[in-house]
Design a protein around this motif. Structure first.
Motif, PDB file in Angstrom:
ATOM      1  N   PRO A 193       0.810  -1.229   0.000  1.00 11.11           N
ATOM      2  CA  PRO A 193       0.000   0.000   0.000  1.00 11.11           C
ATOM      3  C   PRO A 193       0.842   1.278   0.000  1.00 11.11           C
ATOM      4  O   PRO A 193       0.514   2.232  -0.705  1.00 11.11           O
ATOM      5  N   ALA A 194       1.909   1.303   0.752  1.00 11.34           N
ATOM      6  CA  ALA A 194       2.758   2.499   0.796  1.00 11.34           C
ATOM      7  C   ALA A 194       3.386   2.755  -0.573  1.00 11.34           C
ATOM      8  O   ALA A 194       3.449   3.903  -1.027  1.00 11.34           O
ATOM      9  N   HIS A 195       3.806   1.698  -1.228  1.00 10.15           N
ATOM     10  CA  HIS A 195       4.391   1.845  -2.566  1.00 10.15           C
ATOM     11  C   HIS A 195       3.353   2.391  -3.546  1.00 10.15           C
ATOM     12  O   HIS A 195       3.635   3.315  -4.313  1.00 10.15           O
ATOM     13  N   ALA A 242      -4.970   5.444  -4.587  1.00  8.72           N
ATOM     14  CA  ALA A 242      -4.475   4.279  -3.838  1.00  8.72           C
ATOM     15  C   ALA A 242      -4.228   4.656  -2.381  1.00  8.72           C
ATOM     16  O   ALA A 242      -4.523   3.877  -1.472  1.00  8.72           O
ATOM     17  N   HIS A 243      -3.704   5.852  -2.171  1.00  2.02           N
ATOM     18  CA  HIS A 243      -3.467   6.310  -0.796  1.00  2.02           C
ATOM     19  C   HIS A 243      -4.786   6.401  -0.013  1.00  2.02           C
ATOM     20  O   HIS A 243      -4.865   5.983   1.139  1.00  2.02           O
ATOM     21  N   LEU A 244      -5.821   6.955  -0.654  1.00  4.68           N
ATOM     22  CA  LEU A 244      -7.113   7.102   0.013  1.00  4.68           C
ATOM     23  C   LEU A 244      -7.786   5.754   0.280  1.00  4.68           C
ATOM     24  O   LEU A 244      -8.416   5.567   1.315  1.00  4.68           O
ATOM     25  N   THR A 249      -1.619   3.555   4.312  1.00  8.21           N
ATOM     26  CA  THR A 249      -0.191   3.236   4.233  1.00  8.21           C
ATOM     27  C   THR A 249       0.342   2.513   5.452  1.00  8.21           C
ATOM     28  O   THR A 249       1.302   1.769   5.362  1.00  8.21           O
ATOM     29  N   THR A 250      -0.265   2.739   6.615  1.00 10.92           N
ATOM     30  CA  THR A 250       0.308   2.248   7.865  1.00 10.92           C
ATOM     31  C   THR A 250      -0.708   1.435   8.658  1.00 10.92           C
ATOM     32  O   THR A 250      -1.823   1.894   8.912  1.00 10.92           O
ATOM     33  N   PHE A 251      -0.300   0.246   9.075  1.00 11.89           N
ATOM     34  CA  PHE A 251      -1.164  -0.598   9.898  1.00 11.89           C
ATOM     35  C   PHE A 251      -1.374   0.054  11.265  1.00 11.89           C
ATOM     36  O   PHE A 251      -0.446   0.581  11.871  1.00 11.89           O
TER      37      PHE A 251
END
Length: 139
Positions: free
Chosen positions: A99-101, A109-111, A115-117
């Motif tokens: 996801p971060a990539h 994709a960010h929305l 990015t972070t669990f």
């Protein structure tokens, strides 16, 4: 055969609310639009944990509504389970770098993927699924 004979019977099916699949799809589509609006409004008026966790619940609630748009005959309990499974899947995917990539390459994709669990998100996704199920059962 009437249309109601193919609907899911019982307390969680369309027959329980008296709505046809077309009306249920329309109601779910309107709800999805309202949920998106609520999410945008929340981001403008709330900060910190209220915005973050409220957004988490709304994320799953939106998925719940979209399940009913795509498959209006789906029982609310099943729609809630699908929405919750997708939300948890996305959250668990955040344990990887995928996801971060993707988020670095795409705002969408960010929305959608984040990015972070964050373990507490799992609880708030369940809240969103429960709210969706309860709302449809009361309708």
């Amino acid at each position: 055969m009437t249309s109601s004979s193919t609907e899911v019977a019982g307390p969680d099916g369309p027959a329980a609310t008296g709505r046809t699949p077309a009306r249920r799809r329309l109601a779910a589509a309107v709800a999805a639009a309202v949920i998106v609006g609520a999410g945008l409004a929340l981001r403008t008026v709330a900060v910190g944990e209220a915005a973050k966790y409220g957004g988490d619940a709304l994320y799953t609630l939106l998925l719940f509504a979209l399940v009913l748009v795509a498959a209006p005959r789906t029982a609310p309990a099943k729609a809630a389970a699908v929405a919750l499974a997708v939300s948890w899947g996305v959250e668990l995917l955040q344990l990887t770098d995928v996801p971060a990539h993707l988020a670095r390459r795409s705002t969408a994709a960010h929305l959608v993927l984040g990015t972070t669990f964050n373990a507490p998100d799992l609880f708030w996704y369940a809240v969103g699924a429960a709210v969706g199920r309860a709302a449809v059962r009361r309708a």
